[in-house]
Design a protein around this motif. Structure first.
Motif, mmCIF file in Angstrom:
data_model
loop_
_atom_site.group_PDB
_atom_site.id
_atom_site.type_symbol
_atom_site.label_atom_id
_atom_site.label_comp_id
_atom_site.label_asym_id
_atom_site.label_seq_id
_atom_site.Cartn_x
_atom_site.Cartn_y
_atom_site.Cartn_z
ATOM 1 N N ILE A 58 -8.827 -18.349 68.806
ATOM 2 C CA ILE A 58 -7.789 -19.051 68.045
ATOM 3 C C ILE A 58 -7.769 -20.532 68.427
ATOM 4 O O ILE A 58 -7.725 -21.407 67.555
ATOM 5 N N THR A 59 -7.819 -20.816 69.719
ATOM 6 C CA THR A 59 -7.812 -22.205 70.172
ATOM 7 C C THR A 59 -9.059 -22.930 69.698
ATOM 8 O O THR A 59 -8.993 -24.085 69.257
ATOM 9 N N TYR A 68 -10.844 -27.248 63.598
ATOM 10 C CA TYR A 68 -10.191 -27.797 62.406
ATOM 11 C C TYR A 68 -9.732 -29.231 62.658
ATOM 12 O O TYR A 68 -9.925 -30.114 61.811
ATOM 13 N N LEU A 69 -9.137 -29.475 63.827
ATOM 14 C CA LEU A 69 -8.666 -30.831 64.141
ATOM 15 C C LEU A 69 -9.823 -31.822 64.231
ATOM 16 O O LEU A 69 -9.697 -32.967 63.785
ATOM 17 N N VAL A 70 -10.941 -31.384 64.787
ATOM 18 C CA VAL A 70 -12.119 -32.262 64.831
ATOM 19 C C VAL A 70 -12.615 -32.518 63.408
ATOM 20 O O VAL A 70 -12.914 -33.660 63.039
ATOM 21 N N PHE A 71 -12.671 -31.474 62.591
ATOM 22 C CA PHE A 71 -13.167 -31.616 61.226
ATOM 23 C C PHE A 71 -12.321 -32.594 60.412
ATOM 24 O O PHE A 71 -12.862 -33.468 59.750
ATOM 25 N N PHE A 118 1.491 -28.782 58.497
ATOM 26 C CA PHE A 118 0.443 -27.806 58.801
ATOM 27 C C PHE A 118 -0.416 -28.288 59.978
ATOM 28 O O PHE A 118 -0.734 -27.518 60.878
ATOM 29 N N ILE A 119 -0.769 -29.561 59.957
ATOM 30 C CA ILE A 119 -1.589 -30.119 61.042
ATOM 31 C C ILE A 119 -0.838 -30.044 62.367
ATOM 32 O O ILE A 119 -1.414 -29.693 63.398
ATOM 33 N N TRP A 120 0.461 -30.341 62.367
ATOM 34 C CA TRP A 120 1.235 -30.241 63.605
ATOM 35 C C TRP A 120 1.348 -28.792 64.087
ATOM 36 O O TRP A 120 1.348 -28.530 65.286
ATOM 37 N N ILE A 121 1.416 -27.856 63.153
ATOM 38 C CA ILE A 121 1.433 -26.442 63.544
ATOM 39 C C ILE A 121 0.115 -26.073 64.225
ATOM 40 O O ILE A 121 0.107 -25.414 65.269
ATOM 41 N N ILE A 122 -1.005 -26.522 63.659
ATOM 42 C CA ILE A 122 -2.321 -26.272 64.254
ATOM 43 C C ILE A 122 -2.394 -26.893 65.650
ATOM 44 O O ILE A 122 -2.866 -26.267 66.613
ATOM 45 N N LYS A 123 -1.919 -28.142 65.766
ATOM 46 C CA LYS A 123 -1.903 -28.808 67.073
ATOM 47 C C LYS A 123 -1.083 -28.017 68.085
ATOM 48 O O LYS A 123 -1.516 -27.797 69.221
ATOM 49 N N ILE A 147 -11.900 -32.253 70.799
ATOM 50 C CA ILE A 147 -13.292 -32.119 71.250
ATOM 51 C C ILE A 147 -13.329 -31.502 72.647
ATOM 52 O O ILE A 147 -14.140 -30.605 72.921
ATOM 53 N N LEU A 148 -12.444 -31.957 73.535
ATOM 54 C CA LEU A 148 -12.364 -31.355 74.879
ATOM 55 C C LEU A 148 -12.011 -29.871 74.788
ATOM 56 O O LEU A 148 -12.610 -29.033 75.469
ATOM 57 N N GLY A 149 -11.004 -29.564 73.961
ATOM 58 C CA GLY A 149 -10.595 -28.172 73.789
ATOM 59 C C GLY A 149 -11.706 -27.324 73.192
ATOM 60 O O GLY A 149 -11.926 -26.183 73.610
ATOM 61 N N LEU A 150 -12.414 -27.889 72.248
ATOM 62 C CA LEU A 150 -13.530 -27.183 71.611
ATOM 63 C C LEU A 150 -14.616 -26.863 72.635
ATOM 64 O O LEU A 150 -15.113 -25.734 72.691
ATOM 65 N N GLY A 151 -14.944 -27.821 73.468
ATOM 66 C CA GLY A 151 -15.952 -27.592 74.498
ATOM 67 C C GLY A 151 -15.516 -26.551 75.506
ATOM 68 O O GLY A 151 -16.292 -25.654 75.880
ATOM 69 N N THR A 152 -14.262 -26.648 75.942
ATOM 70 C CA THR A 152 -13.738 -25.698 76.922
ATOM 71 C C THR A 152 -13.703 -24.290 76.347
ATOM 72 O O THR A 152 -14.077 -23.321 77.023
ATOM 73 N N MET A 153 -13.262 -24.166 75.111
ATOM 74 C CA MET A 153 -13.190 -22.842 74.497
ATOM 75 C C MET A 153 -14.566 -22.283 74.174
ATOM 76 O O MET A 153 -14.766 -21.067 74.200
#
Length: 129
Positions: free
Chosen positions: A105-106, A112-115, A6-11, A71-77
């Motif tokens: 979605i991103t 979720y990945l940060v959490f 599941f985590i790899w799917i999210i990634k 974290i980078l993706g979260l900031g960008t999004m």
């Protein structure tokens, strides 16, 4: 086992969305140029955000650095979502809100990945002090 799949799917969802936009940013596609011109940061914002999204994608795929890429993706999004809400609008050039939905979605995947990796952040901060 199921949790790691599941985590790899999210990634992969986050990475695929981030990487597929790179072509448009780096080739100067009409939509990308329009977006970043409207935001007043063309071409540096377009190319810079593309580089950040590329780095985030690579970091997300490496297990030891997933949290930093997220974290980078979260900031960008976050920037993308706010740009849509306050400057661009949800529907950009008649895309039906697709870019906005992909940003959400991103954002959710990265959040979720940060959490789930939050202990790695705090653990490494403690090691520094």
């Amino acid at each position: 086992m199921k949790n790691s799949i599941f985590i790899w799917i999210i990634k992969l969802i986050a990475v695929v969305i981030l990487v597929q936009t790179l072509y448009f940013k780096f080739t100067g596609a009409e939509e990308s140029v329009y977006i970043f011109t409207t935001l007043g940061v063309e071409p540096y914002g377009r190319i810079g955000s593309g580089i950040i999204e590329l780095v985030a994608s690579i970091l997300i795929l490496i297990p030891r650095t997933t949290v930093y890429g997220a974290i980078l993706g979260l900031g960008t999004m976050t920037g993308a979502i706010f740009s849509h809400l306050f400057v661009l609008g949800i529907d950009v050039k008649n895309d039906g809100g697709t870019l906005f939905i992909l940003a959400i979605i991103t954002f959710l995947c990265c959040a979720y990945l940060v959490f789930i990796n939050r202990n790695k952040i705090f653990g490494q901060i403690k090691l520094m002090f």
